[in-house]
Design a protein around this motif. Structure first.
Motif, short mmCIF file in Angstrom:
data_model
loop_
_atom_site.label_atom_id
_atom_site.label_comp_id
_atom_site.label_asym_id
_atom_site.label_seq_id
_atom_site.Cartn_x
_atom_site.Cartn_y
_atom_site.Cartn_z
N ARG A 48 -72.39 -35.66 59.60
CA ARG A 48 -72.83 -35.36 61.16
C ARG A 48 -72.58 -36.75 61.88
O ARG A 48 -72.46 -36.70 63.14
CB ARG A 48 -74.18 -35.17 61.35
N THR A 49 -72.43 -37.87 61.10
CA THR A 49 -72.33 -39.29 61.76
C THR A 49 -70.99 -39.78 61.09
O THR A 49 -70.77 -39.58 59.98
CB THR A 49 -73.49 -40.23 61.70
N SER A 50 -70.53 -40.84 61.75
CA SER A 50 -69.48 -41.53 61.35
C SER A 50 -69.73 -42.40 60.13
O SER A 50 -68.92 -42.52 59.02
CB SER A 50 -68.76 -42.26 62.40
N ILE A 54 -67.96 -41.73 56.50
CA ILE A 54 -67.15 -42.77 55.79
C ILE A 54 -67.57 -42.97 54.23
O ILE A 54 -67.09 -43.06 53.47
CB ILE A 54 -67.13 -44.10 56.73
N ALA A 55 -69.01 -43.00 54.22
CA ALA A 55 -69.74 -43.30 52.95
C ALA A 55 -69.19 -42.02 52.06
O ALA A 55 -69.04 -42.12 51.00
CB ALA A 55 -71.29 -43.47 53.17
N ALA A 56 -69.40 -40.88 52.86
CA ALA A 56 -69.02 -39.60 51.63
C ALA A 56 -67.73 -39.59 51.16
O ALA A 56 -67.46 -39.21 50.22
CB ALA A 56 -69.41 -38.49 52.63
N LEU A 84 -64.76 -36.44 64.82
CA LEU A 84 -65.94 -35.90 64.35
C LEU A 84 -67.00 -35.11 65.19
O LEU A 84 -68.04 -35.59 65.59
CB LEU A 84 -66.72 -36.86 63.66
N TRP A 85 -66.42 -33.98 65.71
CA TRP A 85 -67.13 -32.85 66.43
C TRP A 85 -66.72 -31.59 66.31
O TRP A 85 -65.57 -31.38 65.73
CB TRP A 85 -67.09 -33.40 68.08
N ASN A 131 -71.54 -36.20 67.41
CA ASN A 131 -70.41 -36.64 68.33
C ASN A 131 -69.74 -35.71 69.07
O ASN A 131 -69.31 -34.78 68.40
CB ASN A 131 -69.65 -37.54 67.61
N THR A 132 -69.41 -35.75 70.38
CA THR A 132 -68.83 -34.98 71.17
C THR A 132 -67.83 -35.66 72.10
O THR A 132 -68.16 -36.65 72.22
CB THR A 132 -69.78 -34.04 72.01
#
Length: 137
Positions: A48-50, A54-56, A84-85, A131-132
């Motif tokens: 859901r978040t940047s 990135i970590a994933a 990422l939306w 993020n939209t």
């Protein structure tokens, strides 16, 4: 002439087998790197978040390459989370320096940088977008 061929033939066969092994290792590393990039992009597109994307991507690429038996001298995972939306896309580029040190007899470089890029869509119908494009939720 027959004696010379009899003596030289085993060495030529060994050389051909060695070349085939080196080529196979390069192709296998490329295929496994493509797969790791695809897995990393998919893992990033689910987040859901940047920062979490990135970590994933980093964790997934490292895990995929390790489980595939690809040992990277250096691994770089670049994640583009600008889309990422819901309905957007996430891009991941995985770069790996693969060691071919045991193939130096043939003049093959000791290491080679391989890279692969994968783009995955973000699910259009996922709930709770963070993020939209317009900055709204």
């Amino acid at each position: 002439m027959a004696a010379e061929v009899t003596v030289a033939a085993p060495f030529l066969i060994i050389l051909l087998v060695f070349v085939a092994v080196v080529i196979h290792r390069g192709v296998d590393a490329r295929l496994r790197l493509d797969d790791a990039a695809h897995q990393a992009a998919r893992a990033a597109s689910i987040e859901r978040t940047s920062a979490r994307a990135i970590a994933a991507a980093q964790a997934t690429a490292s895990s995929a390459l390790a489980s595939a038996g690809v040992a990277c001298a250096s691994l770089n995972v670049a994640t583009s989370t600008g889309g990422l939306w819901p309905g957007g896309t996430v891009s991941v580029t995985v770069s790996c320096v693969v060691d071919f040190g045991d193939a130096l007899i043939l003049g093959v470089p000791g290491e080679k940088r391989l890279s692969a890029t994968a783009v995955e869509p973000v699910d259009t119908w996922r709930s709770g977008p963070v993020n939209t494009p317009g900055g709204g939720a």
